[in-house]
Design a protein around this motif. Sequence first.
Motif, PDB file in Angstrom:
ATOM      1  N   MET A 189       0.813  -1.210   0.000  1.00 29.71           N
ATOM      2  CA  MET A 189       0.000   0.000   0.000  1.00 29.71           C
ATOM      3  C   MET A 189       0.846   1.259   0.000  1.00 29.71           C
ATOM      4  O   MET A 189       1.862   1.340   0.699  1.00 29.71           O
ATOM      5  N   TRP A 190       0.380   2.223  -0.757  1.00 24.14           N
ATOM      6  CA  TRP A 190       0.868   3.606  -0.703  1.00 24.14           C
ATOM      7  C   TRP A 190      -0.374   4.464  -0.493  1.00 24.14           C
ATOM      8  O   TRP A 190      -1.069   4.829  -1.451  1.00 24.14           O
ATOM      9  N   VAL A 191      -0.700   4.719   0.767  1.00 21.66           N
ATOM     10  CA  VAL A 191      -1.978   5.361   1.097  1.00 21.66           C
ATOM     11  C   VAL A 191      -1.739   6.546   2.028  1.00 21.66           C
ATOM     12  O   VAL A 191      -0.792   6.554   2.823  1.00 21.66           O
ATOM     13  N   SER A 192      -2.623   7.522   1.932  1.00 25.14           N
ATOM     14  CA  SER A 192      -2.427   8.778   2.663  1.00 25.14           C
ATOM     15  C   SER A 192      -2.592   8.630   4.171  1.00 25.14           C
ATOM     16  O   SER A 192      -2.009   9.393   4.933  1.00 25.14           O
ATOM     17  N   ILE A 193      -3.396   7.653   4.619  1.00 30.44           N
ATOM     18  CA  ILE A 193      -3.658   7.547   6.058  1.00 30.44           C
ATOM     19  C   ILE A 193      -2.592   6.747   6.795  1.00 30.44           C
ATOM     20  O   ILE A 193      -2.623   6.666   8.026  1.00 30.44           O
ATOM     21  N   ILE A 194      -1.647   6.141   6.053  1.00 39.13           N
ATOM     22  CA  ILE A 194      -0.564   5.380   6.683  1.00 39.13           C
ATOM     23  C   ILE A 194       0.759   6.003   6.251  1.00 39.13           C
ATOM     24  O   ILE A 194       1.053   6.047   5.055  1.00 39.13           O
TER      25      ILE A 194
END
Length: 238
Positions: A189-194
């Motif tokens: 994952m490349w996600v804004s919340i992590i």
Amino acid sequence: MKKIFRFLFKGILAFLGLLLIAFVVLKLLYNEDIPQGTSGKPADELASKILDAIHHKEFTEANEIHWTFRGVNHYEWKLEQNIVNVYWDNYRVSYQTEYPQTSFAFKKGKQIEGEEKQKAIDYAAVNFNNDSFWVVAPHKVMDIGTTRQLINEDGKEKLLVTYNSGGSTPGDSYLWEVNEMHQPIAFKMWVSIIPLDGIEATWSNWKMTDGGFMLPQNRSFFGLEIPVTDLKVLPSAN
């Protein structure tokens, strides 16, 4: 009393220091750049193989999917009607997935309005977007607003899916790894919340649902099971 306060203060500082060190170590471990691959037909062909492997056509014909997430939020998703009933505490929101502004909110069975209604709808929207993704994400690899790239990594073909619009966090990317039957087994994952880049979650124990499509029974993240319970699929009456 002052000695106790100083002792507690030092303890808190030490704990925060350990958290900072742990975060720095994790950031060094999970600091992968998003890979670049081939878009267009090759990526779409792999996406189609994934959808065929999990019987996505039958998913599009399902009537309802019910589940509980974290033992807190309960969902009754009526796919054919584009409505999901979201329950938590004393609230219920009849969330209209295509036209959120037409949603209704209730507290202790009574309809609410104004700011309280909007807060309830916002809560339902954000949590449904997140929690439903952990249930049906493999079925969303060709959603409207997504782009795909075929990635060759470690001698395997993988699928990078980027959500450019929709949901609560547009711009998130997921790199799917599949088994020999093209069933997803993990994604990075490349996600804004992590704040960690390239962290991995696994998807396993695929089973056929009563709706004729497949869902994983187990999802884990950092070795911890994602808390999806009471999962039930109601097939279409047609």
